[in-house]
Each structure stands twice: as C-alpha cells, then as structure tokens.
Design a protein around this motif. Structure first.
Motif, PDB file in Angstrom:
ATOM      1  N   MET A 213      -0.118  -1.952   0.707  1.00  0.00           N
ATOM      2  CA  MET A 213      -1.355  -2.096   0.769  1.00  0.00           C
ATOM      3  C   MET A 213      -1.934  -0.680   0.483  1.00  0.00           C
ATOM      4  SD  MET A 213      -3.102  -4.852   1.599  1.00  0.00           S
ATOM      5  CE  MET A 213      -2.499  -6.383   1.675  1.00  0.00           C
ATOM      6  N   VAL A 214      -2.814  -0.433  -0.374  1.00  0.00           N
ATOM      7  CA  VAL A 214      -3.323   0.842  -0.563  1.00  0.00           C
ATOM      8  C   VAL A 214      -4.683   1.116  -0.588  1.00  0.00           C
ATOM      9  CG1 VAL A 214      -3.788   2.624  -2.776  1.00  0.00           C
ATOM     10  CG2 VAL A 214      -1.666   0.630  -2.809  1.00  0.00           C
ATOM     11  N   MET A 215      -5.067   1.827   0.423  1.00  0.00           N
ATOM     12  CA  MET A 215      -6.414   2.383   0.791  1.00  0.00           C
ATOM     13  C   MET A 215      -6.744   3.757   1.575  1.00  0.00           C
ATOM     14  SD  MET A 215      -6.200  -0.048   4.349  1.00  0.00           S
ATOM     15  CE  MET A 215      -6.017  -1.487   3.367  1.00  0.00           C
ATOM     16  N   THR A 216      -6.252   4.480   0.533  1.00  0.00           N
ATOM     17  CA  THR A 216      -6.121   6.114   0.551  1.00  0.00           C
ATOM     18  C   THR A 216      -7.518   6.423   0.514  1.00  0.00           C
ATOM     19  OG1 THR A 216      -6.028   7.074  -1.484  1.00  0.00           O
ATOM     20  CG2 THR A 216      -4.006   6.155  -0.387  1.00  0.00           C
TER      21      THR A 216
ATOM     22  N   LEU B 158       4.323  -1.449   3.433  1.00  0.00           N
ATOM     23  CA  LEU B 158       3.966  -0.031   3.146  1.00  0.00           C
ATOM     24  C   LEU B 158       2.445   0.180   3.021  1.00  0.00           C
ATOM     25  CD1 LEU B 158       6.905   0.153   2.264  1.00  0.00           C
ATOM     26  CD2 LEU B 158       5.923   1.964   0.649  1.00  0.00           C
ATOM     27  N   LEU B 159       1.579   0.842   4.127  1.00  0.00           N
ATOM     28  CA  LEU B 159       0.189   1.044   4.242  1.00  0.00           C
ATOM     29  C   LEU B 159      -0.090   2.456   3.573  1.00  0.00           C
ATOM     30  CD1 LEU B 159      -2.643   0.329   5.221  1.00  0.00           C
ATOM     31  CD2 LEU B 159      -1.848   0.608   7.443  1.00  0.00           C
ATOM     32  N   PHE B 160      -0.649   2.682   2.733  1.00  0.00           N
ATOM     33  CA  PHE B 160      -1.057   3.919   2.417  1.00  0.00           C
ATOM     34  C   PHE B 160      -2.603   4.185   2.800  1.00  0.00           C
ATOM     35  CE2 PHE B 160       2.519   2.881  -0.191  1.00  0.00           C
ATOM     36  CZ  PHE B 160       3.113   3.991  -0.210  1.00  0.00           C
ATOM     37  N   GLY B 161      -2.783   4.992   3.632  1.00  0.00           N
ATOM     38  CA  GLY B 161      -4.306   5.497   4.080  1.00  0.00           C
ATOM     39  C   GLY B 161      -4.243   5.279   5.393  1.00  0.00           C
ATOM     40  N   ALA B 162      -4.838   6.310   6.325  1.00  0.00           N
ATOM     41  CA  ALA B 162      -4.870   6.160   7.649  1.00  0.00           C
ATOM     42  C   ALA B 162      -6.652   6.468   7.844  1.00  0.00           C
ATOM     43  CB  ALA B 162      -4.119   7.210   8.355  1.00  0.00           C
TER      44      ALA B 162
ATOM     45  N   VAL C  50      -0.538   5.614  -6.607  1.00  0.00           N
ATOM     46  CA  VAL C  50       0.146   4.894  -5.683  1.00  0.00           C
ATOM     47  C   VAL C  50       0.294   3.253  -6.295  1.00  0.00           C
ATOM     48  CG1 VAL C  50       0.587   3.809  -3.336  1.00  0.00           C
ATOM     49  CG2 VAL C  50      -0.145   6.202  -3.732  1.00  0.00           C
ATOM     50  N   THR C  51      -0.672   2.708  -6.501  1.00  0.00           N
ATOM     51  CA  THR C  51      -0.691   1.243  -7.061  1.00  0.00           C
ATOM     52  C   THR C  51       0.187   1.211  -8.337  1.00  0.00           C
ATOM     53  OG1 THR C  51      -3.067   0.922  -6.139  1.00  0.00           O
ATOM     54  CG2 THR C  51      -2.169  -0.474  -7.822  1.00  0.00           C
ATOM     55  N   THR C  52       0.065   2.209  -9.232  1.00  0.00           N
ATOM     56  CA  THR C  52       0.691   2.217 -10.429  1.00  0.00           C
ATOM     57  C   THR C  52       2.090   2.373 -10.253  1.00  0.00           C
ATOM     58  OG1 THR C  52      -0.874   3.189 -11.523  1.00  0.00           O
ATOM     59  CG2 THR C  52       1.082   3.506 -12.701  1.00  0.00           C
ATOM     60  N   ALA C  53       2.601   3.152  -9.272  1.00  0.00           N
ATOM     61  CA  ALA C  53       3.986   3.407  -8.879  1.00  0.00           C
ATOM     62  C   ALA C  53       4.500   2.025  -8.175  1.00  0.00           C
ATOM     63  CB  ALA C  53       4.191   4.644  -7.829  1.00  0.00           C
ATOM     64  N   ALA C  54       3.768   1.601  -7.389  1.00  0.00           N
ATOM     65  CA  ALA C  54       4.260  -0.051  -6.796  1.00  0.00           C
ATOM     66  C   ALA C  54       4.350  -0.871  -7.703  1.00  0.00           C
ATOM     67  CB  ALA C  54       3.338  -0.120  -5.470  1.00  0.00           C
ATOM     68  N   LEU C  55       3.637  -1.025  -8.664  1.00  0.00           N
ATOM     69  CA  LEU C  55       3.636  -2.092  -9.584  1.00  0.00           C
ATOM     70  C   LEU C  55       4.603  -1.988 -10.705  1.00  0.00           C
ATOM     71  CD1 LEU C  55      -0.251  -2.730 -10.337  1.00  0.00           C
ATOM     72  CD2 LEU C  55       1.288  -4.416  -9.040  1.00  0.00           C
TER      73      LEU C  55
ATOM     74  N   ARG D  46       7.472  -1.058 -10.047  1.00  0.00           N
ATOM     75  CA  ARG D  46       8.786  -1.610  -9.216  1.00  0.00           C
ATOM     76  C   ARG D  46       8.687  -3.000  -9.134  1.00  0.00           C
ATOM     77  NH1 ARG D  46      10.912   1.014  -3.659  1.00  0.00           N
ATOM     78  NH2 ARG D  46      12.319  -0.452  -4.315  1.00  0.00           N
ATOM     79  N   THR D  47       9.529  -3.746  -9.948  1.00  0.00           N
ATOM     80  CA  THR D  47       9.124  -5.276 -10.081  1.00  0.00           C
ATOM     81  C   THR D  47       9.912  -5.971  -9.127  1.00  0.00           C
ATOM     82  OG1 THR D  47      11.081  -5.102 -11.583  1.00  0.00           O
ATOM     83  CG2 THR D  47       8.900  -4.834 -12.725  1.00  0.00           C
ATOM     84  N   GLU D  48      10.692  -5.212  -8.184  1.00  0.00           N
ATOM     85  CA  GLU D  48      11.469  -5.851  -7.132  1.00  0.00           C
ATOM     86  C   GLU D  48      10.479  -5.913  -5.926  1.00  0.00           C
ATOM     87  OE1 GLU D  48      12.971  -1.653  -6.634  1.00  0.00           O
ATOM     88  OE2 GLU D  48      12.145  -2.903  -8.135  1.00  0.00           O
ATOM     89  N   LEU D  49       9.486  -5.169  -5.790  1.00  0.00           N
ATOM     90  CA  LEU D  49       8.642  -5.266  -4.651  1.00  0.00           C
ATOM     91  C   LEU D  49       7.706  -6.435  -4.803  1.00  0.00           C
ATOM     92  CD1 LEU D  49       7.175  -1.591  -4.379  1.00  0.00           C
ATOM     93  CD2 LEU D  49       9.121  -2.902  -3.004  1.00  0.00           C
ATOM     94  N   GLY D  50       6.996  -6.943  -3.645  1.00  0.00           N
ATOM     95  CA  GLY D  50       6.250  -8.063  -3.636  1.00  0.00           C
ATOM     96  C   GLY D  50       4.671  -7.667  -4.061  1.00  0.00           C
ATOM     97  N   PRO D  51       3.692  -8.434  -3.623  1.00  0.00           N
ATOM     98  CA  PRO D  51       2.366  -8.214  -4.044  1.00  0.00           C
ATOM     99  C   PRO D  51       1.878  -6.766  -3.769  1.00  0.00           C
ATOM    100  CG  PRO D  51       2.342 -10.275  -3.245  1.00  0.00           C
ATOM    101  CD  PRO D  51       3.822  -9.616  -2.771  1.00  0.00           C
ATOM    102  N   VAL D  52       0.944  -6.300  -4.656  1.00  0.00           N
ATOM    103  CA  VAL D  52       0.464  -4.759  -4.329  1.00  0.00           C
ATOM    104  C   VAL D  52      -1.063  -5.129  -4.030  1.00  0.00           C
ATOM    105  CG1 VAL D  52       0.110  -2.613  -4.998  1.00  0.00           C
ATOM    106  CG2 VAL D  52       2.107  -3.663  -5.589  1.00  0.00           C
TER     107      VAL D  52
END
Length: 330
Positions: free
Chosen positions: A222-225, A160-164, A234-239, A241-247
């Motif tokens: 990957m968070v870069m908005t 998941l890439l956040f930011g265009a 976004v980073t808080t929400a991803a962290l 979710r413990t079943e996701l990989g690195p953020v």
C-alpha cells in the motif's frame, strides 16, 4: 486469536490461574471454525472469541466454573447448537476447557516463545490424568491417529505500508486487530505515532524504495507517501517484483492514468501494471476521511488475503483480484 500462550502466561504470572476454551472440531454450520479460542482470567477479563452468542456465553460460564475449582482435568463437551443452545446454525461443536497455574509455567513459557517466533502445530490429546497433552510437530510429522492437530502463532499476511501520514496512521490502526503483519515505512521518523500496533514493525528508511526489495513473496503493498514522485518510485519498484501481490496506490483515477503512462514509458509490462489498484478501497463507500479510507482499504486487504488462499489452490488469479478494486475515487 494468535497470542494464546502469551496471554495464558501473562495471566498465570499476574493472577495465578488462567483458563483456555477451544473449539476443537466442527460439523455443519457453526459460529466459528476449529481453532477458535478464548483465554479467560480469574478477574473476568478475557481475550479472543469462540463465536459469540449462546455458545460463547455458555463456554465462558464453564471456564469461570473451572477457574473457581482450580487447576484440574480438561473438560470436553459436544454441543448440538440447535437442540442445546437454540442457535440457528444447526451444526455441532466440540470444545475443550482447560485450566493452568504456576505448575504449568515452563510449558506455557515454551509455547509462548514458539508463538512469538511464528506459526507452529501441535498434536493434542487427553492424557491419563485428563489434562491435554501437547507435542510440537515438525514439518515431517504426520497428523496423529488420535486427538487433534492445533495450529498456533502468527498467520498474518504480510503488508508493506508506505507513508505515515493521516491515512497511513488510520490504516495501521485499522489493521491492528486483523490477520496482517505490517511493515510500516517512512523516511520521516517523527511522523510515526508514539504507540505502534503490536502487529506492525516500523522502518525509517532514507530511501523507502529499497525496502521493496526485502518484501517477502506474496506481500501486499500500500503506497500513500507525502510525495507523488516517491509514490511513483515505490509503486514502480513493487510492480517490477512479479512475485508480490497487488499494489495499492492512494489517489484518483487521474493519478492512476498519469502513473500508468510513466510506468509504461519505463518499460513495465501490461501484466505488471494489471496488479496496480488505484484508487484503493473496497467499493460502496465514497467518504474521503482518513478513517473511512482506512476502513475500506482494510476490507480490501482482507479480500486480497482470502484471494491469496484461493490462488494457492488454483481458484483465482491476481489480475481478477486487482481488477475488482478500481471503483473508488480518492
């Protein structure tokens, strides 16, 4: 190369004939693993690789000769890389070269549809006419006693890439030829480029945080908005979710410290925060140009993908993997 049958179908429809060179078995050291493939067109164009060097050059020559002869039996060959090709690898490689034309179109279309839908396995062995016969395997099927099992379709790790923005665009381009399935998220529809990489799906979301909830288990983030508050949400929400990989979070060590303080205040555990990687990017290069950051971040994602395979077999953990990615400064 993931799009084997799609490329073969396109080539037969456009030029009437196509060749497929496959590595079907490897013993010892070799340029590529079993499953490496190359699709050759009659006009000389090709997709994929079987490892480069003299082996690939020789296989392309055999595939060209097969195309010149027209559709016929598959050609199986065993290559001692040292004695036959002078390659220092020293192993042995078994290859098949196959040809296809309009008579195979129904089969090509069926496999192309399976390939577009995801990953699938087939049992493959030479038939009575010398052509390779393939049977799609279900999850309950055992490996055949004869022939080989081939895997086709998408094996890309989800990202998941956040930011265009500038770096987001550069990273999407860097990931385009790599084994990833990209979900590219931004609230600003006009920020996405006109042409999107084939392995990317664009999500225009008024609230990008909601997209985190639909990420598949094991996905990398990957968070870069364009907004630090949005980065934090976004980073808080991803962290969480413990079943996701690195953020991964773009930014400096100072940004990391400030975000960690706020996320601890929000109740995130030390175990969740340990999955945060900020600054992002594999170590060793300090450039801040978008393309440089993207290249080093793509390398880091490849490291995470390899680590995910090791974790699946009990050989690593995400705390060590995330901890290795904190040396760059953006």
């Amino acid at each position: 190369m993931n799009l084997v049958w799609i490329r073969l179908l396109e080539t037969v429809d456009a030029q009437g004939l196509a060749a497929l060179a496959s590595v079907v078995a490897v013993a010892g050291s070799a340029p590529r693993e079993a499953g490496a493939r190359l699709v050759l067109r009659p006009d000389g164009g090709f997709w994929g690789t079987v490892g480069g060097g003299q082996l690939e050059w020789s296989l392309i020559g055999e595939a060209r000769a097969a195309l010149a002869a027209g559709r016929g039996p598959a050609q199986a060959r065993d290559w001692p890389l040292g004695p036959d090709l002078g390659q220092c690898c020293g192993g042995r490689v078994t290859t098949w070269v196959e040809t296809f034309d309009a008579r195979d179109r129904d089969m090509l279309a069926r496999f192309a549809a399976l390939e577009a839908a995801g990953r699938f396995d087939v049992a493959a062995c030479p038939g009575e006419d010398g052509r390779v016969v393939r049977r799609v395997l279900s999850s309950a099927d055992r490996a055949p006693a004869e022939g080989v099992v081939e895997r086709f379709g998408d094996d890309g790790a989800p990202v998941l890439l956040f930011g265009a923005g500038h770096v987001g665009r550069a990273l999407a381009i860097a990931l385009a030829p790599l084994p990833f399935r990209l979900t590219w998220v931004d609230s600003r529809a006009g920020e996405f480029p006109a042409h999107i990489p084939a392995n990317a799906t664009v999500r225009v979301a008024d609230n990008p945080v909601e997209v985190v909830g639909s990420a598949p288990p094991g996905a990398f983030v990957m968070v870069m908005t364009h907004s630090h508050p949005l980065d934090l949400a976004v980073t808080t929400a991803a962290l969480k979710r413990t079943e996701l990989g690195p953020v991964g979070l773009i930014g400096s060590a100072t940004k990391r410290a400030r975000f960690l303080k706020r996320m601890r205040e929000a109740g995130l555990s030390d175990a969740a925060l340990a999955r945060l990687v900020c600054p992002i990017g594999a170590p060793g290069v300090s450039g801040k140009e978008p393309a440089v950051i993207a290249a080093m971040t793509a390398a880091q994602l490849l490291q995470w993908r390899d680590a995910a395979l090791r974790i699946a077999h009990g050989g690593a953990d995400w705390l060590k993997v995330a901890g290795a990615g904190r040396t760059r400064r953006h």
